[in-house]
Design an enzyme around this catalytic site. Sequence first.
Site, short mmCIF file in Angstrom:
data_model
loop_
_atom_site.label_atom_id
_atom_site.label_comp_id
_atom_site.label_asym_id
_atom_site.label_seq_id
_atom_site.Cartn_x
_atom_site.Cartn_y
_atom_site.Cartn_z
N GLN A 176 -7.74 -0.38 3.58
CA GLN A 176 -8.60 -0.95 4.62
C GLN A 176 -9.96 -1.38 4.08
OE1 GLN A 176 -7.77 -1.73 7.70
NE2 GLN A 176 -5.74 -0.82 7.60
N SER A 200 -3.59 -3.36 -0.69
CA SER A 200 -2.48 -4.09 -0.09
C SER A 200 -2.87 -5.54 0.13
CB SER A 200 -2.10 -3.46 1.25
OG SER A 200 -1.06 -4.19 1.88
N HIS A 222 -1.59 -7.88 2.21
CA HIS A 222 -1.63 -8.45 3.55
C HIS A 222 -2.79 -7.96 4.41
CE1 HIS A 222 0.05 -5.25 6.31
NE2 HIS A 222 0.40 -4.74 5.15
N CYS A 242 1.31 1.57 12.00
CA CYS A 242 2.52 2.23 11.51
C CYS A 242 3.09 3.23 12.51
CB CYS A 242 2.22 2.95 10.19
SG CYS A 242 1.70 1.83 8.88
N GLY A 253 0.79 -1.22 0.00
CA GLY A 253 0.00 0.00 0.00
C GLY A 253 0.82 1.27 0.00
N THR A 299 12.00 -7.13 -11.38
CA THR A 299 11.40 -8.45 -11.56
C THR A 299 10.26 -8.64 -10.57
OG1 THR A 299 13.50 -9.36 -12.32
CG2 THR A 299 11.85 -10.93 -11.54
#
Length: 381
Positions: A177, A197, A199, A327, A70, A235
Amino acid sequence: MQIYLDYSATTPTRPEAMAAMQAVLNQQWGNPSSLHEWGQRAATIVEQARIQVAELIHGAPESIVFTSGGTESNNLAIIGIARLYNLPQHIIISQVEHSAISEPVRLLEKWGWEVTRLGVDCKGRVNPQELQAALQDNTVLVSVIYGQSEIGTVQPIAELAKITQEHGVLFHTDAVQAAGRLPIDVQELSIDLLSISSHKIYGPQGAGALYVRPGIELVPLLCGGGQEMGLRSGTQAVPAIAGFGTAAQLAAVELPRETPRLINLRDRIFAQLADIPGLVPTGDLVNRLPHHVSLCIKDADGKKVSGKALVRQMNLAGIGISAGSACHSGKLSPSPILLAMGYSESAALGGVRFTLGRETTPADVDWAAMVFQQILHRIYS
């Protein structure tokens, strides 16, 4: 007993995503840019995942650019648009953005860009009329978060995007979210750029995507081999992308039944904690992420209680919650989100967040609410 209630920070990688990743590591480990069979098998995996992620938000597969997560997606949207201009222009964000938006915008300010930060009401919502009034002739981008990670408030994205479209201004939203928890149709909403994102939707960490509406130009952050339609050189992380795609596909299938289930659990916690003195729900209780419970502990009898102290107490009881955004969870400072909503500095230190997920049960939320009440009782007695 161990109960994890911090799904907004990260979600456990689901078995189906791990199986997809393991299959790539064992059998499809080629470089997707290679022309031989090994490379083309890997390229097929990447393109399949691109379709899966696109379907989650009802976008075209060619509009999906894979990133590391994200934060990179948000930076690519903000800086990628800004670098199109030789001279500084004007950008609009809200006062309740994630740091992955607010920090690159702060960098733009240092480069001479004009920035308007839209205020929010006491529920953390942006007023579309204020966006309308803030637009200028040199406004080139508006970025407003879809669902706020700390307080759970969902913004009026459809109204905001419509206003920007009518003025010929690009609209980006950080949907990290919201994706996989709320139905999102980027075409119906007239969204130009959208960040996701892996995860946060039970895929692996280290993968994400930026939706870029066809026809929109960006200047890439990374220069190199020109992978991802020239927008993200390097890559591709094929195992992580495969897991991301699988998680996105399953999230889309499960969303119609999982979202109502999470809403019921969310409201169950709010109801059980409703009568505790000094404990105040934060954010919009109606326009809200389905899995998100946030509260603010105000001072009582001269005792100051920080959200982080409560997180530590809950952790000792085997329950994982958080204080604000993960975070920033290591910093003992007032939440800028709660400050923007009008809370005092003292109250802004007392925010906590319970976020629910696929493995959360009614028994889990009942136990967590009871333990939380006991901790508060010990503190205030």
